[in-house]
Design a protein around this motif. Sequence first.
Motif, PDB file in Angstrom:
ATOM      1  N   ALA A 170       0.844  -1.197   0.000  1.00 54.72           N
ATOM      2  CA  ALA A 170       0.000   0.000   0.000  1.00 54.72           C
ATOM      3  C   ALA A 170       0.877   1.244   0.000  1.00 54.72           C
ATOM      4  N   TYR A 171       0.266   2.384  -0.330  1.00 53.36           N
ATOM      5  CA  TYR A 171       0.943   3.674  -0.181  1.00 53.36           C
ATOM      6  C   TYR A 171      -0.075   4.735   0.208  1.00 53.36           C
ATOM      7  N   ASP A 172       0.442   5.842   0.714  1.00 53.69           N
ATOM      8  CA  ASP A 172      -0.388   6.991   1.077  1.00 53.69           C
ATOM      9  C   ASP A 172       0.137   8.218   0.363  1.00 53.69           C
ATOM     10  N   ASP A 173      -0.773   9.095  -0.023  1.00 54.19           N
ATOM     11  CA  ASP A 173      -0.402  10.416  -0.528  1.00 54.19           C
ATOM     12  C   ASP A 173      -1.515  11.393  -0.165  1.00 54.19           C
ATOM     13  N   ALA A 174      -1.456  12.593  -0.724  1.00 52.72           N
ATOM     14  CA  ALA A 174      -2.451  13.613  -0.376  1.00 52.72           C
ATOM     15  C   ALA A 174      -3.861  13.216  -0.793  1.00 52.72           C
ATOM     16  N   LEU A 175      -3.984  12.238  -1.689  1.00 55.78           N
ATOM     17  CA  LEU A 175      -5.293  11.820  -2.178  1.00 55.78           C
ATOM     18  C   LEU A 175      -5.908  10.709  -1.338  1.00 55.78           C
ATOM     19  N   GLY A 176      -5.109  10.089  -0.453  1.00 47.99           N
ATOM     20  CA  GLY A 176      -5.675   9.056   0.401  1.00 47.99           C
ATOM     21  C   GLY A 176      -4.768   7.846   0.551  1.00 47.99           C
ATOM     22  N   HIS A 177      -5.352   6.756   1.056  1.00 51.49           N
ATOM     23  CA  HIS A 177      -4.645   5.490   1.271  1.00 51.49           C
ATOM     24  C   HIS A 177      -5.012   4.534   0.143  1.00 51.49           C
ATOM     25  N   TYR A 178      -4.008   3.996  -0.521  1.00 53.97           N
ATOM     26  CA  TYR A 178      -4.212   3.090  -1.650  1.00 53.97           C
ATOM     27  C   TYR A 178      -3.694   1.708  -1.278  1.00 53.97           C
ATOM     28  N   ALA A 179      -4.604   0.736  -1.275  1.00 51.51           N
ATOM     29  CA  ALA A 179      -4.310  -0.630  -0.874  1.00 51.51           C
ATOM     30  C   ALA A 179      -4.593  -1.564  -2.054  1.00 51.51           C
ATOM     31  N   PRO A 180      -4.307  -2.865  -1.925  1.00 48.49           N
ATOM     32  CA  PRO A 180      -4.543  -3.784  -3.039  1.00 48.49           C
ATOM     33  C   PRO A 180      -5.955  -3.676  -3.609  1.00 48.49           C
ATOM     34  N   GLY A 181      -6.040  -3.567  -4.923  1.00 48.55           N
ATOM     35  CA  GLY A 181      -7.315  -3.395  -5.610  1.00 48.55           C
ATOM     36  C   GLY A 181      -7.628  -1.958  -5.963  1.00 48.55           C
ATOM     37  N   ASP A 182      -7.035  -1.000  -5.239  1.00 48.24           N
ATOM     38  CA  ASP A 182      -7.291   0.410  -5.522  1.00 48.24           C
ATOM     39  C   ASP A 182      -6.555   0.849  -6.790  1.00 48.24           C
ATOM     40  N   VAL A 183      -7.144   1.805  -7.486  1.00 50.55           N
ATOM     41  CA  VAL A 183      -6.524   2.373  -8.674  1.00 50.55           C
ATOM     42  C   VAL A 183      -6.429   3.882  -8.511  1.00 50.55           C
ATOM     43  N   ALA A 184      -5.311   4.454  -8.947  1.00 57.28           N
ATOM     44  CA  ALA A 184      -5.136   5.914  -8.977  1.00 57.28           C
ATOM     45  C   ALA A 184      -5.276   6.346 -10.431  1.00 57.28           C
ATOM     46  N   ASP A 185      -6.323   7.083 -10.729  1.00 54.30           N
ATOM     47  CA  ASP A 185      -6.616   7.551 -12.082  1.00 54.30           C
ATOM     48  C   ASP A 185      -6.338   9.055 -12.100  1.00 54.30           C
ATOM     49  N   LEU A 186      -5.138   9.437 -12.541  1.00 52.55           N
ATOM     50  CA  LEU A 186      -4.631  10.794 -12.357  1.00 52.55           C
ATOM     51  C   LEU A 186      -4.431  11.516 -13.678  1.00 52.55           C
ATOM     52  N   ASP A 187      -4.675  12.832 -13.672  1.00 54.34           N
ATOM     53  CA  ASP A 187      -4.450  13.632 -14.866  1.00 54.34           C
ATOM     54  C   ASP A 187      -3.342  14.651 -14.604  1.00 54.34           C
ATOM     55  N   ASN A 188      -3.172  15.584 -15.535  1.00 48.60           N
ATOM     56  CA  ASN A 188      -2.037  16.509 -15.435  1.00 48.60           C
ATOM     57  C   ASN A 188      -2.252  17.626 -14.424  1.00 48.60           C
TER      58      ASN A 188
END
Length: 228
Positions: A170-188
């Motif tokens: 898992a990892y954490d950033d300003a957008l939240g906690h991301y664990a197995p199964g989570d996806v980060a869908d990010l733009d510019n």
Amino acid sequence: MNPRHHLDQATVVSFAAGALSQEMAAVAATHIEVCRLCRERLSEAERIGGALLGQQQPAADADAARGARLREAMLDLLEEEPKLEADAADGRLRSTDAPVDADCLPRPLQPYFGRSWRALRWRWMAPGVHMIRAARGSGDTLILLKIAPGKSMPIHSHQGTELTQILQGAYDDALGHYAPGDVADLDNEIQHQPITAPGVPCVCVAALDAPLRFPGWLARKLQPLVGL
């Protein structure tokens, strides 16, 4: 598995329309395979897309322009539909997938990285960071990343789109906690600094359609060496 971070609706529509690159589609399919909510959204997008296609008459317009109009119409109609919501408390929209072989990579990634976790050949990228770059594809970047626990990655933004699915850890950033199964869908417009959680390495698959943008001078100097 009950993901808390999902694909953007526009990404789901593009996936349904076949408008994503091979690399982006591989990451999106990896998420959809474990996320019942996004499977429901995909089914709805495909239903609406099929209905719209059935209403269309042959036209002389370019395929790309017609496809863009179709995706916009699909998004407009989806906004009018009742929204699907994941509710962990009462178990709605939970994945009911059967257990899979622990050594098997997700099926959408196997054409790029092979079938077996144990057979992966990681390349050292930086202290605590290893990477495998897919050798085949349509031109976008597709990579597996393995990052040691408790490690801060360089702060960065994106010149284009980044789609990242968490496979292990898992990892954490300003957008939240991301664990197995989570996806980060990010733009510019997104700038973030992932910090991996304690315990086990964070393994994720990421697709990028443009290089990352690093504000720090050291990361910029090293960027050509890692090709991101």
